[in-house]
Design an enzyme around this catalytic site. Structure first.
Site, mmCIF file in Angstrom:
data_model
loop_
_atom_site.group_PDB
_atom_site.id
_atom_site.type_symbol
_atom_site.label_atom_id
_atom_site.label_comp_id
_atom_site.label_asym_id
_atom_site.label_seq_id
_atom_site.Cartn_x
_atom_site.Cartn_y
_atom_site.Cartn_z
ATOM 1 N N LYS A 285 35.940 -15.693 -11.635
ATOM 2 C CA LYS A 285 34.505 -15.514 -11.810
ATOM 3 C C LYS A 285 34.237 -14.449 -12.867
ATOM 4 O O LYS A 285 34.918 -13.422 -12.922
ATOM 5 C CB LYS A 285 33.854 -15.097 -10.489
ATOM 6 N N GLU A 371 27.308 -22.011 8.675
ATOM 7 C CA GLU A 371 26.106 -21.689 9.429
ATOM 8 C C GLU A 371 26.167 -22.196 10.867
ATOM 9 O O GLU A 371 25.689 -21.523 11.794
ATOM 10 C CB GLU A 371 24.877 -22.267 8.719
ATOM 11 N N ARG A 399 20.777 -25.872 8.603
ATOM 12 C CA ARG A 399 22.090 -26.495 8.705
ATOM 13 C C ARG A 399 22.704 -26.329 10.089
ATOM 14 O O ARG A 399 23.729 -26.926 10.383
ATOM 15 C CB ARG A 399 23.028 -25.894 7.651
#
Length: 645
Positions: A285, A371, A399
């Site tokens: 990243k 979640e 979710r």
């Protein structure tokens, strides 16, 4: 360092679509990647947006569009915030200046935006399921095309990804799954799977030893064949091949995701294979921009900045954000009550838990992008007498709806849900809007919903929620509120009770009983409601709770007024206004009610203030809606205003 002058991007300027890219000589792909990375950095520094993830996918994006016949071959990116290089190479380079702005480019893939966006992926862990559906559809329709899912390692922590792998491994279709392993989601990744994948960082020893061994043993063919067979059995002890091969995939990797000389031949080979394939690439990243490499979290979603200087430390804001109010409350309550535990599904920074983790590391749980697990995990903690607080975005709680009902509410467990990003969120658009929490929560038995109108009230309602012995959600928007000073202390506001905030008539004169309009505000729309009420001489009630409604207050207001207006920054269908109508009907009260809230459509990305005005939820829009619905009452109010003047 990037520059705005087009001559700085001669190769990139020649790419109008991926077909142009595929006509380039192989030797020009590396310079193209360099230009693309600089263009991404320049663009994001001017508009804000996701940066670290996109700098990390430059070479992978170039290689994919070079090897595959897009858009005929389907690319499904997961999570979609890593697709800026993809957008730039697929005909949207000139529109990058409009990124995440009203009427401009979305920050995520969007099918309506481009044929190259095969699937919308603004939430995580959906790519393998979607790409599998596309691959099997191609087979059923007799079409010769490929489906590719590019999934980040953080997204692999969600159960849905493994459900899809389990299905795909026994499916006869041409599916390629690419694991973009950058050791980073948004918050630092967690969990056993991530540790397993992280072993590849020491896997260079394995790769080097294997190559050296092959060179030595090639001189003795029988030994070379024996070594190859041994390698197939031994590699699972060193690299994560066995895990994915057990799902039925042909595993390849890990390879360097920034090395086009490795990526392109590997992708070409995999493109020509049949059956489910799995390619493991390692990327970094923030690649190519030292500040983002060193701090990928801070540069995950920056606002506008100067790349030569980097992000600047924020100056002290005049008003704390709701997220900061929650984070401080969580620390203060944890200091008072040792039963409190904080839970986040990979959103430590976004949900305001950074300080809590530092101060209470043994009571902080980041469960990764999972979640469903977060909610049932909280339920298990609550069963054992702890007091879980789940810090989660409104849109992400969607979710875990089944878990919310069956594992928390059905068992009436005291879990607090701190719902950040309620209402419209602005630049992230419809996928991240917290528009539906009031409708989907208030229909669940045992569940309560608090709607603070300002920062100080948010703290008091969090304390009220924590004091209950059943599940309670406290919903609050992104960013700062009205600037109300937050008082110290942990005193709870009364449960299920609102208050009248403005009862006077025009010019401060008392209002006649049974006359005029009353505005019932749920949440931060209280403040434009107060501004409108000053013009119309209306009463304003700060309802505070969407469930339970303050029935005493509601019935009093209904008896004292000719018409009611409900205000909420969530979906009007099934929302708090609907709750008011239901309560009035149950009490056999017939009263005209104007429900104002978010309409029955998905609302695009853009500046949140403009978006709210477009929905008629600013002061001017509220006043206009009232005038159109109740012209006679408004006319009487204005006549009275003239008399007072």
């Amino acid at each position: 360092m990037p520059t705005a002058h087009p001559s700085s991007y001669p190769l990139l300027q020649s790419i109008g679509e991926p077909a142009d890219l595929r006509r380039l000589p192989r030797g020009e792909l590396k310079p193209l990647a360099d230009e693309l990375r600089n263009f991404v950095l320049e663009s994001v520094s001017r508009t804000g947006g996701h940066l670290s993830s996109n700098l990390g996918t430059v070479e992978l994006t170039v290689a994919l569009h070079y090897v595959f016949n897009t858009p005929e071959d389907r690319l499904v990116w997961d999570v979609g915030h890593q697709t800026y290089p993809h957008k730039i190479l697929t005909g949207r380079r000139e529109r990058m200046a409009t990124l995440r702005q009203l009427g401009g480019l979305s920050g995520f893939p969007m099918r309506a935006e481009s044929p190259f966006d095969a699937f919308g992926t603004a939430h995580s862990s959906t790519s393998i399921s979607a790409a599998l559906g596309m691959a099997l559809a191609a087979k059923q329709k007799g079409e010769d095309r490929r489906a590719v899912a590019i999934i980040g390692d953080g997204a692999m922590s969600a159960g849905m990804a493994f459900e899809a792998l389990n299905n795909a491994g026994v499916s006869d279709c041409n599916l390629l799954v690419i694991l973009n392993d950058n050791d980073m989601s948004i918050s630092p990744p967690v969990g056993a799977l991530n540790r397993y994948l992280a072993q590849l960082m020491s896997g260079h020893f394995y790769a080097a030893a294997k190559n050296v061994g092959k060179q030595v043993l090639k001189a003795a063919p029988p030994l070379f064949e024996l070594a190859k067979r041994f390698e197939q059995h031994a590699k699972g002890m060193v690299v994560p091949a066995t895990l994915f091969e057990q799902f039925g995939f042909n595993y390849i990797g890990p390879i360097d995701g920034h090395d086009l000389d490795s990526l392109i031949p590997t992708l070409e080979n995999l493109r020509d294979l049949t059956g489910p394939q799995f390619l493991h690439v390692v990327t970094k990243k923030g690649r190519g921009y030292g500040r983002a490499e060193a701090d990928p979290v801070s540069y995950h979603g920056p606002g506008k900045f100067d790349p030569a200087v980097g992000l600047q430390k924020a100056t002290a804001a005049s008003a704390p954000t709701f997220t900061q109010v929650f984070g401080q409350w969580l620390c203060d309550m944890a200091a008072q009550d040792t039963r409190l535990v904080g839970i986040t599904p990979a959103m430590r920074e976004g949900s305001g838990l950074v300080e809590f983790e530092k101060r209470f590391p043994r009571r902080y749980y980041d469960v990764g992008i999972a979640e469903q697990h977060a909610v049932t995990f909280a339920a298990g903690l609550a069963c054992e007498g702890l007091k879980p607080v789940v810090a989660i975005y409104s849109t992400f709680l969607q979710r875990a709806y089944d878990q919310l009902i069956h594992d928390v509410a059905l068992q009436n467990l005291p879990v607090v849900f701190a719902l950040d990003r309620a209402g419209l969120v602005g630049a992230d658009g419809a996928t991240h809007a917290g528009a539906y929490d009031i409708p989907f929560l208030r229909c669940i038995p045992n569940m309560s919903i608090a709607c603070p109108s300002d920062e100080n009230q948010c703290r008091g309602l969090l304390s009220a929620a924590y004091a209950q012995n059943h599940p309670v959600a406290v919903r609050y928007p992104r960013g700062a509120g009205a600037g109300v000073a937050v008082q110290p202390g942990l005193e709870a506001l009364p449960f299920g009770k609102g208050e009248i905030r403005r009862a006077a008539g025009l010019g401060g004169k008392p209002r006649e009983p049974g006359k005029g309009i009353a505005l019932l505000a749920f949440g931060t729309l209280l403040h434009p409601a107060l501004a409108v009420a000053e013009k119309l001489g209306a009463t304003v009630a700060d309802m505070r709770w969407a469930k339970p409604l303050d029935l005493e207050l509601l019935l009093q207001v209904a008896a004292d007024h000719e018409a009611l207006v409900t205000l909420e920054d969530g979906a009007v269908m099934g929302g708090a206004g609907s709750a008011v109508l239901e309560a009035l009907q149950a009490a056999a009260i017939l009263k005209p009610v104007l429900q104002l809230g978010l309409p029955d459509r998905f609302i695009e990305h853009g500046d949140p203030v403009k978006l709210m005005a477009m929905q008629g939820l600013d002061a001017a829009g509220i006043e206009k809606s009232i005038q159109e619905r109740f012209p006679a009452l408004v006319e009487k109010a204005q006549a009275a205003l003239k008399l007072v003047a």
